[in-house]
Design a protein around this motif. Structure first.
Motif, PDB file in Angstrom:
ATOM      1  N   GLU A   1      -6.117   9.865  31.117  1.00  0.00           N
ATOM      2  CA  GLU A   1      -6.571  10.818  32.132  1.00  0.00           C
ATOM      3  C   GLU A   1      -5.759  10.681  33.419  1.00  0.00           C
ATOM      4  O   GLU A   1      -5.416  11.682  34.052  1.00  0.00           O
ATOM      5  N   GLY A   2      -5.442   9.468  33.802  1.00  0.00           N
ATOM      6  CA  GLY A   2      -4.633   9.254  34.995  1.00  0.00           C
ATOM      7  C   GLY A   2      -3.236   9.820  34.838  1.00  0.00           C
ATOM      8  O   GLY A   2      -2.690  10.441  35.757  1.00  0.00           O
ATOM      9  N   LEU A   3      -2.639   9.600  33.665  1.00  0.00           N
ATOM     10  CA  LEU A   3      -1.299  10.127  33.403  1.00  0.00           C
ATOM     11  C   LEU A   3      -1.309  11.656  33.413  1.00  0.00           C
ATOM     12  O   LEU A   3      -0.405  12.292  33.972  1.00  0.00           O
ATOM     13  N   THR A   4      -2.339  12.240  32.821  1.00  0.00           N
ATOM     14  CA  THR A   4      -2.456  13.705  32.819  1.00  0.00           C
ATOM     15  C   THR A   4      -2.568  14.234  34.244  1.00  0.00           C
ATOM     16  O   THR A   4      -1.941  15.241  34.595  1.00  0.00           O
ATOM     17  N   ALA A   5      -3.367  13.569  35.075  1.00  0.00           N
ATOM     18  CA  ALA A   5      -3.519  13.999  36.470  1.00  0.00           C
ATOM     19  C   ALA A   5      -2.193  13.903  37.217  1.00  0.00           C
ATOM     20  O   ALA A   5      -1.832  14.810  37.977  1.00  0.00           O
ATOM     21  N   LEU A   6      -1.445  12.822  36.998  1.00  0.00           N
ATOM     22  CA  LEU A   6      -0.147  12.673  37.667  1.00  0.00           C
ATOM     23  C   LEU A   6       0.842  13.747  37.224  1.00  0.00           C
ATOM     24  O   LEU A   6       1.588  14.295  38.040  1.00  0.00           O
ATOM     25  N   ILE A   7       0.847  14.052  35.935  1.00  0.00           N
ATOM     26  CA  ILE A   7       1.744  15.090  35.418  1.00  0.00           C
ATOM     27  C   ILE A   7       1.390  16.444  36.026  1.00  0.00           C
ATOM     28  O   ILE A   7       2.270  17.208  36.454  1.00  0.00           O
ATOM     29  N   MET A   8       0.091  16.738  36.097  1.00  0.00           N
ATOM     30  CA  MET A   8      -0.342  18.020  36.655  1.00  0.00           C
ATOM     31  C   MET A   8       0.023  18.120  38.142  1.00  0.00           C
ATOM     32  O   MET A   8       0.454  19.181  38.609  1.00  0.00           O
ATOM     33  N   MET A   9      -0.131  17.027  38.882  1.00  0.00           N
ATOM     34  CA  MET A   9       0.256  17.044  40.295  1.00  0.00           C
ATOM     35  C   MET A   9       1.761  17.241  40.440  1.00  0.00           C
ATOM     36  O   MET A   9       2.223  17.991  41.307  1.00  0.00           O
TER      37      MET A   9
END
Length: 81
Positions: free
Chosen positions: A37-45
């Protein structure tokens, strides 16, 4: 004549216990983010910042056209970035 009703002392305690349990269920903390979830959030940002930067750059370049509208300059090949 109205007779007073005797209250059971455990009735209030049970009601308070029920209300406390409802409050706990309503405000349980969310578990911490997983690595995925953290990696997904970073990618989206990152994608959002990149697209925002590209959009701002294009807008600034089109706004800086000196003479004529940017459509005319673009079609005539005079618009350079």
């Amino acid at each position: 004549m109205i007779r007073p009703v005797a209250k059971c002392p455990c009735a209030d305690a049970e009601r308070v216990h029920r209300i406390n349990n409802m409050a706990k269920r309503r405000f349980l903390e969310k578990p911490p983010l997983t690595e995925a979830e953290g990696l997904t959030a970073l990618i989206m940002m990152g994608v959002g910042l990149t697209l925002g930067g590209i959009s701002v750059t294009i807008f600034m370049a089109l706004s800086a056209a000196a003479q004529g509208s940017w459509q005319e300059l673009w079609l005539s090949g005079q618009l350079n970035f």
